[in-house]
Design an enzyme around this catalytic site. Sequence first.
Site, mmCIF file in Angstrom:
data_model
loop_
_atom_site.group_PDB
_atom_site.id
_atom_site.type_symbol
_atom_site.label_atom_id
_atom_site.label_comp_id
_atom_site.label_asym_id
_atom_site.label_seq_id
_atom_site.Cartn_x
_atom_site.Cartn_y
_atom_site.Cartn_z
ATOM 1 N N CYS A 183 0.603 -0.619 0.215
ATOM 2 C CA CYS A 183 0.250 0.245 0.000
ATOM 3 C C CYS A 183 1.148 1.467 0.122
ATOM 4 O O CYS A 183 0.774 2.435 0.220
ATOM 5 C CB CYS A 183 -1.243 0.073 1.717
ATOM 6 N N ASP A 184 1.874 0.810 -0.915
ATOM 7 C CA ASP A 184 3.210 2.049 -0.770
ATOM 8 C C ASP A 184 3.083 2.785 -2.533
ATOM 9 O O ASP A 184 3.052 2.118 -2.998
ATOM 10 C CB ASP A 184 4.490 2.461 -0.178
#
Length: 376
Positions: free
Chosen positions: A324-325
Amino acid sequence: MTDRIMHFLRNRREDGPCLVVDLDVVRENFGAFAQALPDTRVFYAVKANPAPEVLDLLAKLGSCFDTASVVEIEQVLATGASPDRISFGNTIKKERDIARAFALGIRLFAVDSEAEVEKIARAAPGSKVFCRILCDGDGAEWPLSRKFGCVPEMAAQVLEQAHRLGLVAHGLSFHVGSQQRNPRMWDGALASASAIFRDLAERGLTLQMVNLGGGFPTKYLKDVPAVKAYGQAIFESLRKHFGNRIPETIIEPGRGMVGNAGVIEAEVVLISKKSAADAMRWVYLDIGKFNGLAETMDEMIRYPIRTAFDGDEAEPCVIAGPSCDSVDVLYEKEPYPLPLSLEIGSKVLIEGTGAYTTTYSAVGFNGFPPLKSYVI
Ligand SMILES: *Cc1c(COP(=O)(O)O)cnc(C)c1O
């Protein structure tokens, strides 16, 4: 890709991305270095892939090892290799780590400053040191910038200081930048090295050794010269700059020793678009920058990616990792062609991933486990 890796993957049942390293390829690479640079000792750069099976094989083949920490030193010693086959090649070391390395028998250390020489003189008295000189990294796809090394004038002072403090001023080192595609790039550094050799000889200090570093490439998408071409270019430069007084030499290959020995199998998690009008597909894999493919940073290393649909019509897409980066995008500036028939759930093979993948993989970022590795 080798038949052995293909066979291994066909029989694998577990989930999740994994790296498979074929030791036969590592053995061939070691042989190619030995043949291309017959008078040069090989110090394998452990950080590229410290899998115990890789270290065991290289120890058995007679390799020496370049290490950067006490843990790496211990990993090498676990193979049974004696400490005289190990260099502590990091120029930035805590004094207590130098002392621990010394206690483990290490007697060869890298430096690039007088402050580091002082630490070694205190914690590892009488040891050999070599001084790293700056190299601009031109021509390298993964340049090493200015973090390591000092200018040649300073190197001479650092080695004189070492001598004054009772250490053996053994030689010089440099690194021409990783994935160096130009075999001629060793020439400038060897010219500097020979000038320092002469300068110090005039002041009564005879150096013995030049550490030619790593930089030997792995074939990714673009072709690279064979290691033989590197051997020839380096030998010509040694002759040109040192005449018939060629010093002892060592190399520290990392990528060139293990890169092409490994293949990562990964899976397509999602294929989507950002708007109905947008033609660009986004292909999300279960591997990304944080679980093995850190070297896609700035899209510097461009891995060959194979699919079961190769040969079908292909169009460029953005490839991204699973975390989720938002920096976890592998190829976007220069989108990567993948077959239109590729599906969610398809497996992909990422080649040339034997170096700098497991070691760059985070422990549990977003709950994704570190890259699994099998050595066969
Ligand atoms: C990383 C490293 C190497 C290996 O470099 P490659 O480009 O992978 O061959 C060699 N020497 C030192 C000092 C290193 O830090």
